[in-house]
Write an enzyme that holds these catalytic residues in place. Structure first.
Site: not given
Ligand code: ME8
Length: 510
Positions: A18, A21, A126, A129, A143, A146, A296, A299
């Site tokens: 989304h 990312h 959780c 998390c 939590c 969540h 925020k 999903k």
């Molecule tokens: O945390 N605003 O993966 P994830 C800004 N797999 N950036 C956002 C966002 C938002 N609303 N939502 C997501 C993980 N992001 C782990 C990471 S690293 C070794 C492992 C972006 O799929 C932002 O970069 O939950 C956030 O840190 C990341 O997606 C979290 O992606």
């Protein structure tokens, strides 16, 4: 070595990509392009995080086998990046065999060094998390992230002696103000460390509860905790410790994340690296959240903005520009289509688009469609050139410091000054008077400043910048252009260069 190396988080495959990312990856791409123009061997990497409970549960919900499910979603992320004109040098999956091997080697090394022990643990777990909470950390028994009741679990597990690293890590962060940026996140981490609560980290999950993970090399009854696995992807993506990619890029490693994963990057990761005998990364860059209607984007909340829809509706480069211009790196920002349209019309259609169409149509009309020769500056040009060099120097310093919004604001100070200069120098009057010399100077000055503007915009709007270059009779070649000289001198545009017929670069959106 003049290298630059940036990582995005590796994204979980439990949900579709989304806007959040897309933002992080677009920032990484823009920063990497900028560093290339600064003359560096610059790359960024990305990938997907595929192990752990969260993914198993998402696969179950979708009624699919977890491996096949991960492959499909991972491919969605991989396919998205080129469509957003982002070019990662590598795309790592944590299910890749080379990555698994690296994680096992690393675990083995830390275990052999005595930094991993076996112990009993109980706590509130959780699944969202993927971590245990203490009684104190729960909010009304739920939590805090969540708002669900965690399961109380008691089991034997392996622990990483993270607590023993508290002292040097605190010192390192104090002594290196650049290690975590912006400042507020550095302060947050120091406050956390100063409260003295750095626990040991539970780094295993018994296979009786979870099999979807990397097996511990020293106990086949367990798999590795997903964070201990995922963070190491930053090294496996460049070939692993000791590889040529590692030697070349790791000394300059920087990470880019949102604030949701500050703690694993600021605390788990440096202590893991130290325990494994690997030098620390140089810098952690932390941004805020994109919100929709003040909450925020995620999903589970169902308020997702799909990046490709926005790019299709408003143009990819306008979308990229909006993301970098609207969010002050480090703070949260609101996403709305109204906001995007307003910026597109004000900054791109009015300020920048008008500048290009006015100037290019005058060159076509008054100079037979070729770049005119300049013939001596007046005070007007001298003042404009001083301002231009100052704006470009500011742009470069701010962009380098991840202050994208302010950098673009600085560039727009120049764009607006150029529009004013058109009004005050009034080329149409000069043409009417037949003052070819002065007319040449004015239009040349404008074209040269427009070229500089286009060049500086390339990291943010690559296709549009290349279009702008074409409109100026040039072919954009990222590898031969260097930004530093652009803030020092004028005159790279050659007089006599024929220009194509002007086209509208940024049509208004209603
Ligand atoms: O945390 N605003 O993966 P994830 C800004 N797999 N950036 C956002 C966002 C938002 N609303 N939502 C997501 C993980 N992001 C782990 C990471 S690293 C070794 C492992 C972006 O799929 C932002 O970069 O939950 C956030 O840190 C990341 O997606 C979290 O992606």
């Amino acid at each position: 070595m003049n290298t630059f190396f940036l990582t995005t988080p590796i994204y979980y495959v439990n949900s579709h990509p989304h806007l959040g990312h897309a933002y992080t990856t677009i920032v990484a791409d823009a920063m990497t392009r900028f560093q290339r123009l600064m003359g560096r061997d610059a790359i960024f990497i990305t990938g997907t995080d595929e192990h752990g409970d969260k993914i198993v549960q998402a696969a179950e919900k979708a009624g699919q086998e977890v491996g096949a499910f991960s492959t499909v979603i991972s491919a969605e992320f991989r396919a998205l990046w080129p469509q957003l004109n982002t070019r990662p040098a590598a795309f790592i999956r944590t299910t890749d065999p080379e990555h698994k091997r690296l994680v096992q080697e690393f675990l083995h090394r830390v275990h052999a060094a005595g930094d991993i022990y076996f112990g009993e643990y109980s706590g509130h777990y959780c699944y969202g998390c993927e971590r245990f909470y203490t009684d104190k950390e729960l909010e009304g028994g739920l939590c805090p992230q969540h708002q669900v009741k965690p399961d109380f679990i008691s089991e034997k597990n392996y622990f990483f002696r993270m607590s023993r690293h508290q002292e040097w890590l605190t010192r390192h962060i104090r002594d290196n103000p650049d290690f975590i940026q912006p400042e507020r996140y550095r302060t947050e981490v120091l406050t956390l460390l100063d409260s003295g609560i750095l626990d040991d980290l539970c780094i295993s999950r018994p296979k009786t509860r979870l099999t979807w993970g990397i097996e511990l090399p020293f106990d086949s009854r367990y798999v590795c905790y997903v964070w201990f696995d995922a963070l190491l992807s930053y090294i496996s993506a460049i070939g692993g410790v000791g590889s040529a990619g590692y030697e070349r890029y790791w000394p300059q490693a920087q990470h880019l994340v949102a604030k949701d994963i500050l703690k694993p990057h600021a605390i788990f990761w440096p202590t893991m690296l130290r325990a494994g005998g690997v030098p620390l990364y140089r810098r952690l860059n932390v941004h805020g959240y994109w919100l929709t209607r003040e909450t925020k984007m995620s999903k589970s909340l169902g308020n997702i903005v799909t990046p490709l829809d926005m790019a299709a509706r408003y143009g990819l480069d306008a979308f990229r520009y909006f993301l970098l211009r609207e969010m002050h790196f480090g703070s949260d920002a609101n996403f709305s289509e109204e906001g995007l349209v307003a910026r597109l019309n004000a900054d791109l259609a009015n300020d920048l688009g008008n500048l290009f169409s006015r100037v290019l149509s005058m060159v076509s009309r008054y100079c037979a469609g070729a770049v005119p020769a300049p013939a001596g500056d007046t005070d007007l040009e001298s003042a404009l050139k001083d301002l231009a060099l100052e704006c470009l120097a500011n742009f470069q310093a701010l962009f380098d410091a991840y202050r994208f919004s302010q950098a673009l604001e600085s560039l727009w100070e120049l764009v607006r000054a150029l529009n004013k200069y058109v009004d005050s120098a009034a080329p149409w009057t000069l043409a009417k008077k037949g003052d070819a010399k002065r007319l040449g100077t004015v239009l040349y000055t404008l074209l040269e400043c427009m070229r500089k503007t286009a060049l500086h915009l390339w990291p943010v709007m690559p296709e549009k910048a290349e279009d702008m270059y074409r409109q100026l009779g040039l072919v954009f070649q990222a590898d031969t252009v260097l930004l530093p000289r652009e803030k020092e001198s004028f005159g790279l545009l050659n007089a006599g260069l024929p220009l194509p017929a002007p086209v509208s670069l940024f049509p208004r959106v209603d």
